[in-house]
Design a protein around this motif. Structure first.
Motif: not given
Length: 567
Positions: A358-370
């Motif tokens: 996804v552009p501008y998102l290095l990782i999926d925030p959901m994977d670290i609880g965001r």
């Protein structure tokens, strides 16, 4: 700047070229992690943790999956001594976890260290002494031979006291200030210690090469590590460890390149806490690996909870822009960034791709609880239509037509600019409701009825200045007939009616939402929206909202007996 000539490069390159690490693309497996939060981090706190806080922090590290944890310098203070004894005597150390303690090469300190370790199931005893040119010349004022003697004496004492103490012990040696040490001398002193300890396959020794002060660019540290890795005695029985500090802001880079250069273990802290500019940040380092599809063997799936405990126990703050962990690192305020993220997320849903891209998102925030909501896209006066539309859709299920997003975006940016602040999702929703939904002035929709012959014939009842009036209109659909009635009877001048509708809720009695855009004579498109349990009624309300927005913006006069509006 002034005084630049007083500085020189205080590090030492290896005597032979060590560049094999440059041929590797990325780190393929996680190193052994050793948290030193309870030593380096604790020593660097303005208010050091008490016993209860250290115990709670130890539990946090266990929950995250650390298998090696340095629990302090037990000979340095009563709190650290009591902490270690509490861990051992209360059986708080899991069987698969190794604790580590630090000791200088001085007999009374080594003796007290082993007293504190009595009964430890598995413990690393970490011996160190300073080896750099600056330390030898300025602090100790000793020759290279005298510095070697300190290390060798300490190594022998560790063997002696370990044999006399109940427990299972592994040895570790650090030439402290390694980065300011000549590489040949660093190698010589490490090999002298290894000769004392005689590591084997079943009794490996850790050689830790700290960037006690980060003095060079990361590639130099990598070459130093590779040189040591290639020339250490007993190499197959040595675990090569890193302990980078962050004086130059390159702690993570030093560790990454050091791992490429042959290191197998990393000592660091959560969020880079530690002396001066801190230690290498294990959170960033581990999640960098995660972003490359490498399991870091640590659990960051609820990073907000980790941050909360960290901040409570250390009284330190995680910066808003801290990699991965900061409150704002996944947040886009920029309009173009928001638009790209929103489109990327939609594309991902449609394409169901395996890999995250996804552009501008290095990782999926959901994977670290965001959370996506409130974390990825936040709105201020710099935000764009894509991000604002994304917030409405994700939070409230309102899917604005693409063309309407621009109009609504200006409304939101105007409010944010006037208030000079970020707008929360509920505030954005309120702007949408107030500016676009079921607008009833100056022309209020009351009801309609229709019959269908060759065309739709519709009678619409409206209220103006508290007086109800009825108009009849004809068209190729009910909405078209009502629109024609308004234009014919009230003299409204607009064209190019654009229409979209969708369910807003699911279930009986649920609401529908409609969007209508009309183009005024001056070329401006005015938008309105309608909400109602009946989808056709929501469409009519959307039309009236758009008409009322046009009338208000153009400052047209509405009267009881008018045929046309006047400026």
């Amino acid at each position: 700047m002034k005084n630049v000539s007083k500085y020189s490069r205080g590090y030492f390159m290896p005597p032979v070229k060590s560049l094999k690490w440059t041929e590797k693309e990325y780190i393929t497996e996680a190193p052994t992690w050793c948290s030193v939060d309870l030593r380096d981090g604790n020593q660097a706190l303005v208010v050091p943790m008490n016993l209860e806080e250290k115990l709670e922090y130890f539990q946090l590290l266990l929950q995250m999956g650390f298998k090696e944890i340095e629990v302090g310098f037990p000979a340095a203070s009563e709190t650290e001594y009591a902490f270690l004894r509490t861990l051992i005597e209360d059986n708080l150390i899991p069987n698969d976890v190794t604790i580590q303690v630090l000791t200088q090469s001085r007999e009374h300190i080594i003796k007290k260290t082993f007293e504190a370790l009595q009964g430890a199931n598995k413990a690393v005893v970490h011996l160190y002494n300073s080896t750099s040119v600056a330390q030898r010349e300025q602090v100790f004022r000793k020759s290279e031979k005298e510095i070697i003697d300190i290390a060798v004496t300490g190594a022998k004492l560790l063997k002696t006291y370990a044999a006399e103490t109940e427990g299972n012990f592994q040895f570790q040696y650090s030439p402290e200030s390694f980065t300011g040490t000549e590489m040949e001398f660093a190698l010589q002193i490490c090999n002298k210690v290894l000769d004392i300890w005689q590591p084997t396959a079943d009794n490996k020794v850790i050689i830790n090469l700290p960037a006690t002060v980060s003095m060079s660019m990361p590639h130099v540290y990598a070459s130093q590590i590779e040189y040591m890795s290639d020339h250490l005695s007993y190499r197959e029985h040595v675990i090569l460890s890193l302990h980078p500090h962050n004086d130059r802001g390159t702690g993570v880079s030093d560790a990454e390149l050091g791992l490429l250069a042959g290191a197998q273990r990393v000592e660091g802290t959560l969020f880079g806490n530690g002396e001066r500019t801190g230690n290498v940040d294990i959170v960033t380092l581990a999640l960098n690996m995660f972003s490359h599809g490498v399991d870091p063997k640590l659990n960051f799936e609820n990073i907000p909870s980790i941050i909360s405990k960290y901040e409570k126990l250390t009284r330190m703050k995680v910066h808003e822009r801290h990699p991965y962990a900061g409150e704002l690192v996944f947040t886009a305020f920029s309009g173009s960034h928001q638009d790209a993220i929103a489109k990327g997320m939609k594309w991902r849903e449609e394409e169901d791709r395996q890999y995250w891209n996804v552009p501008y998102l290095l990782i999926d925030p959901m994977d670290i609880g965001r959370e996506y909501e409130g974390d990825i896209i936040r709105i201020n006066s710099q935000s764009g239509k894509g991000g604002i539309g994304y917030i409405l859709q994700q939070k409230y299920g309102i899917d604005l037509p693409v063309a309407m997003r621009e109009s609504f975006g200006y409304s939101v940016k105007r409010v944010s600019d006037q208030k000079h602040k970020e707008l929360m999702p509920n505030e954005i929703y309120d702007i949408f409701i107030n500016d676009y939904v079921n607008i009833g002035l100056p022309i209020e929709f009351i009801r309609y009825k229709y019959t269908q012959n060759s065309q739709y014939e519709t009678i619409v009842t409206i209220r103006i200045d508290d007086e109800e009036r009825q108009f009849t209109g004809f068209g190729n659909g009910r909405l078209d007939a009502i629109s024609n009635a308004l234009q014919t009877k009230l003299g409204l001048d607009y064209s190019d009616l654009v229409y979209k509708q969708h369910a807003l809720e699911i279930g009986s009695g649920s609401k529908a939402i409609s969007y209508v855009g009309i183009t005024a004579k001056n070329g401006i498109v005015y938008w309105g929206s309608g909400m109602d349990t009946d989808i056709m009624t929501s469409s009519v309300k959307a039309l009236f909202s758009a008409v009322n927005n046009m009338v208000s913006d153009l400052q047209l006069t509405v009267g009881k007996e008018f045929i046309s509006f006047k400026k």
